[in-house]
Design an enzyme around this catalytic site. Sequence first.
Site, PDB file in Angstrom:
ATOM      1  N   SER A  81      32.086  37.148 -10.473  1.00 52.77           N
ATOM      2  CA  SER A  81      31.760  37.155  -9.045  1.00 52.77           C
ATOM      3  C   SER A  81      32.650  36.126  -8.373  1.00 52.77           C
ATOM      4  O   SER A  81      32.929  35.066  -8.952  1.00 52.77           O
ATOM      5  CB  SER A  81      30.284  36.814  -8.824  1.00 52.77           C
ATOM      6  OG  SER A  81      29.903  37.028  -7.473  1.00 52.77           O
ATOM      7  N   LYS A 157      25.837  36.358  -3.163  1.00 50.52           N
ATOM      8  CA  LYS A 157      25.009  36.458  -4.361  1.00 50.52           C
ATOM      9  C   LYS A 157      23.706  37.209  -4.079  1.00 50.52           C
ATOM     10  O   LYS A 157      23.237  37.997  -4.906  1.00 50.52           O
ATOM     11  CB  LYS A 157      24.712  35.065  -4.913  1.00 50.52           C
ATOM     12  CG  LYS A 157      25.938  34.289  -5.342  1.00 50.52           C
ATOM     13  CD  LYS A 157      26.748  35.000  -6.415  1.00 50.52           C
ATOM     14  CE  LYS A 157      26.084  35.069  -7.751  1.00 50.52           C
ATOM     15  NZ  LYS A 157      26.949  35.616  -8.815  1.00 50.52           N
TER      16      LYS A 157
END
Length: 341
Positions: A81, A157
């Site tokens: 990520s 997130k």
Amino acid sequence: MTGTVFVSGGSGYIAGETIRQLLARGWAVHTSVRSLSREAELRAQLGGTAESLKFFAADLTSDHGWAEAMAGCDAVCHMASPFPSAVPKDENELIVPAREGALRALRFAHAAGIRRFVMTSSAAAIAYGHPPGKSQYDESDWTNIDAPGVQPYIKSKTIAERAARDWVAANAPEMDYCAVCPVAVLGPVASGDFAASIEIVERLLNGSIPAIPNVGFSVVDVRDIADLHIRALEAPAATIHGERFIGSSGPFQKFADVARVLRDNLGPQARKVPSRNMPNWGVRLLAMVMPPARQLLGELGRVRATSSAHAQAVLGWSPRPPEESILDCARSLIEKGVVKV
């Protein structure tokens, strides 16, 4: 349970430790990197053999390489990520690859017939955008991305985990999906390429933080958060199906607490660690001339304590105390030459 697991983002700090532990437990690992030019460097850090650890080129924003990386795998640990070095001008620079990368990993896992999918989310998806009086958080909490001041990384997130859960519910309800939500990750480093949270200890040690702001964070050790991911990979399906697990150890740590641990245990090596406090007005003044400091403004005086009781009860996880993680982090930074003392 062991077999072959695909770990996305093999160059990452948490992913690297997870891969080392997986190999030690007898798993075979496929991992992705954006460029195979780093394979030799990473293999030297991660260990394994050409048979037990295989590298594939794959990116969060492209379908290329994902099918090949997941071929023959029994489980997925999606850890890749984007994390910014500074606040991006456009929040979608983080949100789009985080969300699309998670969905891409899920689609290719489902197409490969993989049932076990462990996603690295974050406490950032839990503990932000809440009323000022709230200070205790668990897995039932979700960050409110529409609240004022919520940073792009925190949004990325939260959006990525919600999108993943929605996709599983709509397309693969039989998939044993769960999310691991780490807080600030400390502990020993393998190289100078490490998580942004390590910079807190680095900056305290090298004296680039002249005084201590009234902000803090919860801590977890990289070795323990890797172990939590592996416990989720190896647990019975009914134990982890749809679950969230916060990875956090001990009480909330103020910068002053971390500085005190360093000063009390490192002797002359902690000579640059500040001991005086920075008033809130000083932080606000600093933020006017140093853009990264602006991220501290919303944290002044806030406590965001996270409980890992659920992970401990369900998965038998037992994290080490934060003081050990702080000191092992500091000593490894000094040993690797990242910090000169």
